[in-house]
Motif scaffolding. Structure first.
Motif, mmCIF file in Angstrom:
data_model
loop_
_atom_site.group_PDB
_atom_site.id
_atom_site.type_symbol
_atom_site.label_atom_id
_atom_site.label_comp_id
_atom_site.label_asym_id
_atom_site.label_seq_id
_atom_site.Cartn_x
_atom_site.Cartn_y
_atom_site.Cartn_z
ATOM 1 N N LEU A 18 0.980 -1.316 -0.056
ATOM 2 C CA LEU A 18 0.130 -0.051 0.039
ATOM 3 C C LEU A 18 0.677 1.250 -0.015
ATOM 4 O O LEU A 18 0.137 2.341 -0.140
ATOM 5 N N LYS A 19 2.112 0.989 -0.065
ATOM 6 C CA LYS A 19 3.133 2.303 -0.104
ATOM 7 C C LYS A 19 3.971 2.163 -1.370
ATOM 8 O O LYS A 19 4.344 0.999 -1.750
ATOM 9 N N PRO A 20 4.247 3.210 -2.058
ATOM 10 C CA PRO A 20 4.966 3.398 -2.908
ATOM 11 C C PRO A 20 6.327 2.573 -2.770
ATOM 12 O O PRO A 20 6.993 2.926 -1.815
ATOM 13 N N GLY A 21 6.891 1.624 -3.748
ATOM 14 C CA GLY A 21 8.194 1.098 -3.325
ATOM 15 C C GLY A 21 8.059 -0.143 -2.571
ATOM 16 O O GLY A 21 8.954 -0.598 -2.162
ATOM 17 N N PHE A 57 -8.893 4.528 -0.196
ATOM 18 C CA PHE A 57 -8.756 3.402 0.951
ATOM 19 C C PHE A 57 -8.074 4.192 2.213
ATOM 20 O O PHE A 57 -6.874 4.355 1.924
ATOM 21 N N GLU A 58 -8.674 4.114 3.374
ATOM 22 C CA GLU A 58 -7.832 4.689 4.591
ATOM 23 C C GLU A 58 -7.807 3.621 5.637
ATOM 24 O O GLU A 58 -8.889 2.782 5.866
ATOM 25 N N ALA A 59 -6.692 3.708 6.438
ATOM 26 C CA ALA A 59 -6.534 2.622 7.383
ATOM 27 C C ALA A 59 -5.558 2.992 8.310
ATOM 28 O O ALA A 59 -4.696 3.981 8.244
ATOM 29 N N THR A 60 -5.723 2.455 9.793
ATOM 30 C CA THR A 60 -4.792 2.935 10.806
ATOM 31 C C THR A 60 -3.783 1.577 10.855
ATOM 32 O O THR A 60 -4.513 0.561 11.309
ATOM 33 N N MET A 61 -2.605 1.764 10.718
ATOM 34 C CA MET A 61 -1.713 0.446 11.122
ATOM 35 C C MET A 61 -1.483 0.426 12.729
ATOM 36 O O MET A 61 -1.924 1.186 13.442
ATOM 37 N N SER A 62 -0.998 -0.954 12.922
ATOM 38 C CA SER A 62 -0.677 -1.075 14.130
ATOM 39 C C SER A 62 0.014 0.040 14.993
ATOM 40 O O SER A 62 -0.162 0.136 16.163
ATOM 41 N N SER A 63 1.002 0.580 14.367
ATOM 42 C CA SER A 63 1.616 1.625 15.129
ATOM 43 C C SER A 63 0.747 3.033 15.214
ATOM 44 O O SER A 63 1.385 3.893 15.775
ATOM 45 N N GLY A 64 -0.438 2.977 14.579
ATOM 46 C CA GLY A 64 -1.176 4.049 14.897
ATOM 47 C C GLY A 64 -1.073 5.095 13.690
ATOM 48 O O GLY A 64 -1.901 5.943 13.507
ATOM 49 N N VAL A 99 -4.742 5.715 0.543
ATOM 50 C CA VAL A 99 -4.258 5.154 -0.788
ATOM 51 C C VAL A 99 -5.264 5.694 -1.659
ATOM 52 O O VAL A 99 -6.466 5.268 -1.480
ATOM 53 N N ASP A 100 -4.852 6.347 -2.769
ATOM 54 C CA ASP A 100 -5.950 6.614 -3.718
ATOM 55 C C ASP A 100 -5.263 6.413 -5.164
ATOM 56 O O ASP A 100 -4.209 5.970 -5.268
ATOM 57 N N GLY A 101 -5.826 6.743 -6.086
ATOM 58 C CA GLY A 101 -5.442 6.636 -7.513
ATOM 59 C C GLY A 101 -5.678 5.370 -8.104
ATOM 60 O O GLY A 101 -5.396 5.106 -9.195
ATOM 61 N N PHE A 102 -6.753 4.607 -7.736
ATOM 62 C CA PHE A 102 -7.371 3.621 -8.305
ATOM 63 C C PHE A 102 -8.803 3.633 -8.177
ATOM 64 O O PHE A 102 -9.355 4.350 -7.792
ATOM 65 N N MET A 103 -9.555 2.522 -8.821
ATOM 66 C CA MET A 103 -10.817 2.603 -9.111
ATOM 67 C C MET A 103 -11.614 1.177 -8.839
ATOM 68 O O MET A 103 -10.591 0.029 -8.772
#
Length: 246
Positions: free
Chosen positions: A79-82, A182-189, A194-198
């Motif tokens: 979900l992150k670039p790279g 898409f919006e999410a909260t990871m375990s770290s807080g 994430v956008d740019g998709f359909m």
């Protein structure tokens, strides 16, 4: 010739220039995708891909005024670039390896100003050698079984890519795709956006006339839509795999 994702320097394979070329059949090419968080996946792969990855749609190619921009499906690896979460210690951890990756270091590409298709290789890959590995051509200059199998695989890949383009055209014709975030909260807080998709527009799908729904069922696209929708459940799973930064 432009180089697609994963490829360093795509060149047409030539029986004279490359007559002594050999290829390693054991060297991994996964280092080529370690920094890629998504890659093309054909509709024929949805049934396997949806079990491992989110499958989303993205706009591809340059936007041209007055023309609709093309759309293609991607398998999402991170979900992150790279970020590719399916490679660990140099190994692929997913159950399914997309055909885009399996065809490497070969690919079909347009040459002669786009008039013809030719089998090409990535000559930037260090798995090619003049001395080690399996030969691509025999002593008579004819393609070996290894090369013939690679060519057949790449040609089938192109046929499925064309079928995929047609399927995406139908989805656009019916206005079934919508931009999503898409919006999410990871375990770290940490918050992850994430956008740019359909994805499929559920409201538009529900409001389709019965004859269009029947058409989607008969051409197999309704099943593909279901696989795509199921695959989106992996988005949250990917988010949980990111470790807190020490």
């Amino acid at each position: 010739m432009s180089n697609p994702p994963m490829y360093g320097n795509l060149v047409p394979l030539d029986r004279t220039q490359h007559k002594n070329l050999r290829m390693s059949t054991v060297k991994s090419s996964l280092d080529r995708i370690a920094g890629l968080n998504s890659l093309f996946v054909a509709v024929a792969e949805f049934s396997d891909a949806c079990k491992d990855f989110p499958v989303v749609f993205v706009r591809v190619g340059a936007a041209v005024e007055g023309q609709r921009q093309a759309v293609a499906p991607l398998a999402v690896f991170g979900l992150k670039p790279g970020s590719n979460l399916f490679i660990k210690d140099g190994l692929w951890t997913g159950r399914y390896l997309p055909a885009y990756i399996r065809r490497y270091p070969f690919a079909m590409a347009r040459i002669d100003d786009g008039e013809n298709m030719a089998l090409c290789i990535d000559d930037a890959w260090d798995g090619f050698s003049q001395t080690d590995g399996a030969p691509l051509f025999d002593d008579k200059g004819e393609a070996t079984e290894l090369l013939l199998n690679a060519k057949n695989f790449c040609e089938e890949f192109e046929r499925e890519a064309d079928r995929t383009r047609q399927a995406c055209d139908v989805l656009q014709d019916l206005n079934l795709l919508q931009d999503m975030r898409f919006e999410a909260t990871m375990s770290s807080g940490e918050k992850l956006d994430v956008d740019g998709f359909m994805t499929i527009n559920e409201k538009a799908l529900a409001e389709l006339p019965d004859d269009k729904v029947l058409e989607l069922h008969r051409n197999g696209l309704l099943e593909l839509i279901t696989m795509h929708r199921v695959s989106l459940g992996h988005m949250s799973r990917l988010a949980t795999q990111y470790q807190p930064v020490a």
